[in-house]
Motif scaffolding. Sequence first.
Motif, PDB file in Angstrom:
ATOM      1  N   ASP A   1       6.794  -0.284   6.831  1.00 33.97           N
ATOM      2  CA  ASP A   1       6.313  -0.365   5.783  1.00 33.97           C
ATOM      3  C   ASP A   1       4.740  -0.486   5.878  1.00 33.97           C
ATOM      4  O   ASP A   1       4.404  -1.515   6.605  1.00 33.97           O
ATOM      5  CB  ASP A   1       6.975  -1.901   5.478  1.00 33.97           C
ATOM      6  CG  ASP A   1       5.418  -2.425   4.654  1.00 33.97           C
ATOM      7  OD1 ASP A   1       4.927  -1.144   3.279  1.00 33.97           O
ATOM      8  OD2 ASP A   1       6.426  -3.310   3.842  1.00 33.97           O
ATOM      9  N   TYR A   2       4.532   0.296   5.547  1.00 33.27           N
ATOM     10  CA  TYR A   2       2.838   1.253   6.307  1.00 33.27           C
ATOM     11  C   TYR A   2       1.823  -0.701   5.289  1.00 33.27           C
ATOM     12  O   TYR A   2       0.088  -0.268   5.984  1.00 33.27           O
ATOM     13  CB  TYR A   2       2.062   2.403   5.568  1.00 33.27           C
ATOM     14  CG  TYR A   2       2.925   3.325   6.399  1.00 33.27           C
ATOM     15  CD1 TYR A   2       1.957   3.246   7.477  1.00 33.27           C
ATOM     16  CD2 TYR A   2       3.862   3.956   6.030  1.00 33.27           C
ATOM     17  CE1 TYR A   2       2.963   4.572   8.809  1.00 33.27           C
ATOM     18  CE2 TYR A   2       4.622   4.748   7.305  1.00 33.27           C
ATOM     19  CZ  TYR A   2       4.308   5.039   8.164  1.00 33.27           C
ATOM     20  OH  TYR A   2       4.205   6.077   9.251  1.00 33.27           O
ATOM     21  N   THR A   3       2.133  -0.318   4.139  1.00 33.00           N
ATOM     22  CA  THR A   3       0.924  -1.885   3.850  1.00 33.00           C
ATOM     23  C   THR A   3       1.545  -3.670   4.837  1.00 33.00           C
ATOM     24  O   THR A   3       0.587  -4.407   4.309  1.00 33.00           O
ATOM     25  CB  THR A   3       2.040  -2.327   2.213  1.00 33.00           C
ATOM     26  OG1 THR A   3       3.495  -2.290   2.198  1.00 33.00           O
ATOM     27  CG2 THR A   3       2.112  -0.967   1.437  1.00 33.00           C
ATOM     28  N   ALA A   4       2.495  -3.588   5.073  1.00 33.78           N
ATOM     29  CA  ALA A   4       2.449  -4.626   6.278  1.00 33.78           C
ATOM     30  C   ALA A   4       2.105  -4.738   7.527  1.00 33.78           C
ATOM     31  O   ALA A   4       2.255  -5.023   8.415  1.00 33.78           O
ATOM     32  CB  ALA A   4       3.937  -4.644   6.476  1.00 33.78           C
ATOM     33  N   ILE A   5       0.821  -3.558   8.236  1.00 40.31           N
ATOM     34  CA  ILE A   5       0.415  -2.801   8.826  1.00 40.31           C
ATOM     35  C   ILE A   5      -1.107  -3.206   9.281  1.00 40.31           C
ATOM     36  O   ILE A   5      -1.714  -2.886   8.077  1.00 40.31           O
ATOM     37  CB  ILE A   5       0.423  -0.995   9.286  1.00 40.31           C
ATOM     38  CG1 ILE A   5       2.079  -1.406   9.444  1.00 40.31           C
ATOM     39  CG2 ILE A   5      -0.122  -0.797  10.562  1.00 40.31           C
ATOM     40  CD1 ILE A   5       2.877  -0.046  10.068  1.00 40.31           C
ATOM     41  N   GLU A   6      -1.160  -3.919  10.069  1.00 38.44           N
ATOM     42  CA  GLU A   6      -2.990  -4.242  10.558  1.00 38.44           C
ATOM     43  C   GLU A   6      -3.455  -2.935  11.499  1.00 38.44           C
ATOM     44  O   GLU A   6      -2.877  -2.639  12.770  1.00 38.44           O
ATOM     45  CB  GLU A   6      -3.039  -5.333  11.312  1.00 38.44           C
ATOM     46  CG  GLU A   6      -2.123  -6.587  10.313  1.00 38.44           C
ATOM     47  CD  GLU A   6      -3.269  -6.817   9.537  1.00 38.44           C
ATOM     48  OE1 GLU A   6      -4.531  -6.697   9.141  1.00 38.44           O
ATOM     49  OE2 GLU A   6      -2.839  -7.771   8.620  1.00 38.44           O
TER      50      GLU A   6
END
Length: 159
Positions: free
Chosen positions: A59-64
């Motif tokens: 889930d690339y939206t959840a990666i910092e």
Amino acid sequence: MLKQEADLEQLPDVSMRAEIFEQNFEGLQFLLAKFFKGADLNVISEIFSPSEFLGEEIDYTAIEFEDDFDEVAEPLFYVSPEKVQAIKTLLTTIDDKKFLDLYNSDELNANEVYPESWHNDESDDQLFNKRHLEEGLRYLKELFKEAAANGNYIFSFIE
């Protein structure tokens, strides 16, 4: 989509061949999209963007992204032997001359196709030109022909 633990450390031991499309895969992808239509385009899109993978979907939206990104944890994308055969079949239908006639350096640059420095200098010491894409197409056809003949999977890495 398979969800299995991907062990990237073992891949060199099982690899039969590797092909690197150094800085021309996006140009090839662009011309392939111009060449093929309809369902064929869906099959061809699997070459550089396979839909099947091992490992966990990210889930690339959840990666910092400021933090260290563990690329080993990324899923391992592959083209199954069935899709390899279908792609090989389509690639054999390409008339190289007609395919390369689609090359237009201005169009590639205007569409921001990486590396956005396409040109018409066909010298042997130059990249990002029609000759560079012709070479990539030849390698692509050879790779899928060999993999189809042997019933192999093709693993896809983009660095």
